[in-house]
Design an enzyme around this catalytic site. Sequence first.
Site, PDB file in Angstrom:
ATOM      1  N   CYS A 171      17.915 -18.804   9.911  1.00 13.88           N
ATOM      2  CA  CYS A 171      17.241 -18.062   8.842  1.00 13.88           C
ATOM      3  C   CYS A 171      18.248 -17.098   8.195  1.00 13.88           C
ATOM      4  O   CYS A 171      19.094 -16.504   8.891  1.00 13.88           O
ATOM      5  CB  CYS A 171      16.092 -17.256   9.412  1.00 13.88           C
ATOM      6  SG  CYS A 171      14.730 -18.249  10.029  1.00 13.88           S
ATOM      7  N   CYS A 229      16.434 -18.745  19.658  1.00 14.07           N
ATOM      8  CA  CYS A 229      15.145 -18.388  19.054  1.00 14.07           C
ATOM      9  C   CYS A 229      13.975 -18.624  20.009  1.00 14.07           C
ATOM     10  O   CYS A 229      12.864 -18.187  19.740  1.00 14.07           O
ATOM     11  CB  CYS A 229      14.924 -19.177  17.778  1.00 14.07           C
ATOM     12  SG  CYS A 229      15.069 -20.947  18.024  1.00 14.07           S
TER      13      CYS A 229
HETATM   14 FE1  SF4 Z   1      13.938 -16.543  11.445  1.00 11.76          FE
HETATM   15 FE2  SF4 Z   1      13.664 -15.711  13.964  1.00 11.76          FE
HETATM   16 FE3  SF4 Z   1      15.138 -14.295  12.197  1.00 11.76          FE
HETATM   17 FE4  SF4 Z   1      12.467 -14.384  12.010  1.00 11.76          FE
HETATM   18  S1  SF4 Z   1      13.709 -13.456  13.678  1.00 11.76           S
HETATM   19  S2  SF4 Z   1      13.912 -14.553  10.317  1.00 11.76           S
HETATM   20  S3  SF4 Z   1      12.060 -16.518  12.603  1.00 11.76           S
HETATM   21  S4  SF4 Z   1      15.563 -16.369  13.001  1.00 11.76           S
END
Ligand code: SF4
Length: 241
Positions: free
Chosen positions: A211, A237
């Site tokens: 992300c 994640c």
């Molecule tokens: Fe993506 Fe996880 Fe970052 Fe949220 S915390 S933006 S889901 S990588």
Amino acid sequence: MTTIQAEPDVETDPDAELKALAEQAGRDLEDASALEILQWAAKTFGKKFCVTSSMEDAVVAHLAARAMPGVDVVFLDTGYHFPETIGTRDAVEAVMDVNVITLTPRQTVAEQDAEYGPKLHDRNPDLCCAMRKIKPLEEGLTKYTAWATGLRRDESPTRASTPVVGWDEKRRKVKISPIARWTQDDVDAYVTEHGVLTNPLLMDGYPSVGCAPCTRRVLEGEDARAGRWAGRAKTECGLHD
Ligand code: SF4
């Protein structure tokens, strides 16, 4: 008088056979090629098998399409992806013999911001990943018995013992990592040989693409995943716990 003693009430695991099959396949296929592993998956699970892709590249999707044309390729659209990642997803859908399935979280980013406050990824990335990645994937995988990933042992210490086929206890599914034994050089060679689609960010300083708020370019000499959740203790994640 005959006394018949009741059998102990042993709780049986409904997935014991599947788990044993996965573990046996992991041993049997350890030295098999990635394509052979995926051919085994296609033959064993048919439409109950899918590939997940982060759209960093389409290597596993390409291999899976060779083993099973029209294979389901599951992509998690967290709402936080780089435009290049969405573009790669669209290109894969347009040119490859695969069926792209896009999973989305229950809440849009705006809805999440309204309930939890903005930039939850900075304050509580585990919760953000749980809602935007883990939950949608778990729901999306319910109709499958087996799923394939692009995990490689050389990516990080946490992935060093990834089996080529194993049992995903958390989701109670067979988890297949056909390129677990590959190196980055193997990936690059496959991409070149087959003209596989890759995310343009790979050529722009991002050897690992996640992300946008949680991914930065890596510096010279840094680990490929050093740009993921940089500066935080988080390294995964939770999709591959
Ligand atoms: Fe993506 Fe996880 Fe970052 Fe949220 S915390 S933006 S889901 S990588």
